[in-house]
Write a protein that holds these residues in place. Structure first.
Motif, PDB file in Angstrom:
ATOM      1  N   GLN A 187       0.814  -1.211   0.000  1.00 39.51           N
ATOM      2  CA  GLN A 187       0.000   0.000   0.000  1.00 39.51           C
ATOM      3  C   GLN A 187       0.852   1.268   0.000  1.00 39.51           C
ATOM      4  O   GLN A 187       0.509   2.254  -0.653  1.00 39.51           O
ATOM      5  N   ARG A 191       0.723   4.068  -3.150  1.00 41.57           N
ATOM      6  CA  ARG A 191       0.360   5.495  -3.065  1.00 41.57           C
ATOM      7  C   ARG A 191       1.262   6.337  -3.959  1.00 41.57           C
ATOM      8  O   ARG A 191       0.792   7.253  -4.644  1.00 41.57           O
ATOM      9  N   TRP A 192       2.546   6.032  -3.959  1.00 40.10           N
ATOM     10  CA  TRP A 192       3.457   6.776  -4.826  1.00 40.10           C
ATOM     11  C   TRP A 192       3.175   6.481  -6.294  1.00 40.10           C
ATOM     12  O   TRP A 192       3.220   7.381  -7.147  1.00 40.10           O
ATOM     13  N   PHE A 194       0.311   5.564  -7.527  1.00 38.94           N
ATOM     14  CA  PHE A 194      -0.952   6.226  -7.871  1.00 38.94           C
ATOM     15  C   PHE A 194      -0.699   7.674  -8.283  1.00 38.94           C
ATOM     16  O   PHE A 194      -1.310   8.182  -9.231  1.00 38.94           O
ATOM     17  N   LEU A 195       0.197   8.352  -7.580  1.00 40.65           N
ATOM     18  CA  LEU A 195       0.489   9.750  -7.884  1.00 40.65           C
ATOM     19  C   LEU A 195       1.105   9.914  -9.268  1.00 40.65           C
ATOM     20  O   LEU A 195       0.846  10.919  -9.954  1.00 40.65           O
ATOM     21  N   SER A 245      -6.148   3.954 -12.682  1.00 36.41           N
ATOM     22  CA  SER A 245      -5.787   4.377 -11.318  1.00 36.41           C
ATOM     23  C   SER A 245      -6.564   3.624 -10.249  1.00 36.41           C
ATOM     24  O   SER A 245      -5.982   3.063  -9.316  1.00 36.41           O
ATOM     25  N   PHE A 249      -4.876   0.619  -8.043  1.00 30.52           N
ATOM     26  CA  PHE A 249      -4.515   1.146  -6.719  1.00 30.52           C
ATOM     27  C   PHE A 249      -5.773   1.551  -5.953  1.00 30.52           C
ATOM     28  O   PHE A 249      -5.972   2.743  -5.658  1.00 30.52           O
ATOM     29  N   TYR A 251      -6.802   1.118  -2.774  1.00 34.99           N
ATOM     30  CA  TYR A 251      -6.606   1.690  -1.437  1.00 34.99           C
ATOM     31  C   TYR A 251      -5.904   3.039  -1.516  1.00 34.99           C
ATOM     32  O   TYR A 251      -6.209   3.957  -0.736  1.00 34.99           O
ATOM     33  N   ALA A 252      -4.970   3.184  -2.442  1.00 36.93           N
ATOM     34  CA  ALA A 252      -4.312   4.472  -2.635  1.00 36.93           C
ATOM     35  C   ALA A 252      -5.299   5.510  -3.159  1.00 36.93           C
ATOM     36  O   ALA A 252      -5.252   6.686  -2.763  1.00 36.93           O
ATOM     37  N   SER A 253      -6.207   5.081  -4.036  1.00 33.55           N
ATOM     38  CA  SER A 253      -7.234   5.997  -4.550  1.00 33.55           C
ATOM     39  C   SER A 253      -8.109   6.503  -3.415  1.00 33.55           C
ATOM     40  O   SER A 253      -8.448   7.697  -3.345  1.00 33.55           O
ATOM     41  N   PHE A 255      -7.208   6.702  -0.292  1.00 35.19           N
ATOM     42  CA  PHE A 255      -6.369   7.544   0.566  1.00 35.19           C
ATOM     43  C   PHE A 255      -6.316   8.984   0.051  1.00 35.19           C
ATOM     44  O   PHE A 255      -6.330   9.940   0.838  1.00 35.19           O
ATOM     45  N   PHE A 256      -6.255   9.155  -1.271  1.00 33.74           N
ATOM     46  CA  PHE A 256      -6.122  10.494  -1.858  1.00 33.74           C
ATOM     47  C   PHE A 256      -7.466  11.119  -2.214  1.00 33.74           C
ATOM     48  O   PHE A 256      -7.487  12.206  -2.803  1.00 33.74           O
TER      49      PHE A 256
END
Length: 363
Positions: A187, A191-192, A194-195, A245, A249, A251-253, A255-256
């Motif tokens: 995870q 996140r990185w 995903f960015l 995206s 990702f 969970y990263a989606s 998160f952001f």
């Protein structure tokens, strides 16, 4: 003159054929198929040593965007400005259509990236060669903004493929379905990654404060270029969020999501207020497009059926309406050679049918 007319006819025939094929996809699509599987899938090995393949497929997300593309390109060809009626212009437009179709059909990450980048080249030349006013500046700004965001996405794509191979113990693959289903990336790393994807899509959609290239590009682009840019190219980013995206990702989606919500709301309010102050009709439509796409990102990141379906409806409706509005502006610009709203006063007295259509599209 005859050669130019023949060139335009050939371009219209090719684009109309593509439109007919997209409508065939629409009619032959199995709407009752709830298996979440892609339809009309075609897979051919390309660079097998690196796991890259010609992989295409269509589902409910991409279907209507493909149809939208198929319908609008013949209209853009028919609406071409007389001074742009030459072979190179139509060649760039056809390459642009091929790239857009590739974006909406690709199931391979590298293939998607190539198609995503291919559209920059014809759009750059359409603006810089056949645009208006400060066209070189607008074309260069458009190219640099979108290229900078996409460069990071390429790094993210390669990293995703190699991390996936290491975690599952298999060979390197860029297949979207396989990577999304495995969910093998940690995870924190996700996140990185995903960015890297989100930045490329945020520039293209565009999200505040990365939207500054859009008004310049719209203002200086020829009529057909503005139609395709607003109606189709912006939708590539919304599609990218939905197709790449979020599935890769999730969970990263999540998160952001607060960040996306904040930027989307700022874009909706700020660019709507800026649109109210514009004297140039094209800039007014351009800023309103940023606000409309803010609603798209809001809907996508609700992660609900209603929100995602609403974002797709918004993309389709905005594609049709923005294309119609830019065509309407092009009609008046060809006659008055001005985009200033102040010069359009009293149009209803001379063009009542046109004014009625303009009013309908503006609603």
């Amino acid at each position: 003159r005859a050669r130019k007319d023949l060139t335009k006819l050939v371009a219209v025939i090719f684009s109309t054929t593509t439109c007919a094929l997209s409508l065939w996809l629409l009619s032959d699509f199995e709407y009752e198929n709830h298996s979440d599987m892609f339809q009309f899938v075609s897979r051919q090995s390309w660079i097998s040593d690196f796991g890259i393949s010609w992989s295409f497929g269509v589902d409910g997300i991409s279907l209507f965007l493909i149809v939208l593309t198929g319908i609008l390109f013949p209209i853009a060809f028919l609406a071409v400005d007389p001074e742009h009626n030459d072979r190179s212009y139509f060649a760039w437009m056809l390459l642009l259509e091929a790239g857009v179709m590739g974006v909406f059909c690709s199931l391979d990450l590298i293939l998607f990236f190539l198609c995503f980048e291919v559209v920059l080249v014809p759009m750059y030349f359409l603006i810089s060669r056949w645009g208006h006013g400060n066209r070189s500046y607008a074309a260069t700004k458009f190219f640099l903004f979108t290229m900078a965001g996409s460069a990071l996405m390429l790094v993210g794509i390669i990293t995703v493929a190699f991390l996936h191979a290491d975690n599952v113990g298999g060979s390197v693959t860029f297949d979207l379905v396989e990577i999304a289903e495995s969910q093998s990336i940690a995870q924190g790393t996700a996140r990185w990654l995903f960015l890297t994807f989100a930045l490329a899509f945020a520039v293209k959609i565009p999200i505040f404060p990365l939207h500054t290239w859009l008004p310049d590009a719209h203002t200086e682009a020829p009529t057909a270029g503005s139609v395709i840019l607003a109606a189709i190219l912006l939708k590539m980013a919304g599609y990218g969020f939905l197709r790449f995206s979020i599935p890769m990702f999730p969970y990263a989606s999540e998160f952001f999501t607060p960040l996306i919500y904040s930027l989307s709301i700022i874009a909706i309010i700020y660019t709507s207020l800026v649109a109210l102050m514009q004297e140039d009709m094209k800039k007014l439509i351009a800023y309103s497009s940023v606000a409309h796409m803010g609603y798209v990102t809001l809907g996508i990141f609700t992660f609900t059926k209603q929100g995602i379906e609403g974002s797709i409806y918004q993309m389709i409706s905005h594609g049709l309406i923005s294309a119609a509005l830019f065509l309407c502006v092009g009609v008046v610009y060809d006659r008055l050679h001005s985009r200033l709203i102040s010069t359009y006063g009293g149009l209803v007295n001379y063009l009542p049918k046109y004014s009625f259509l303009f009013l309908i599209f503006a609603l």
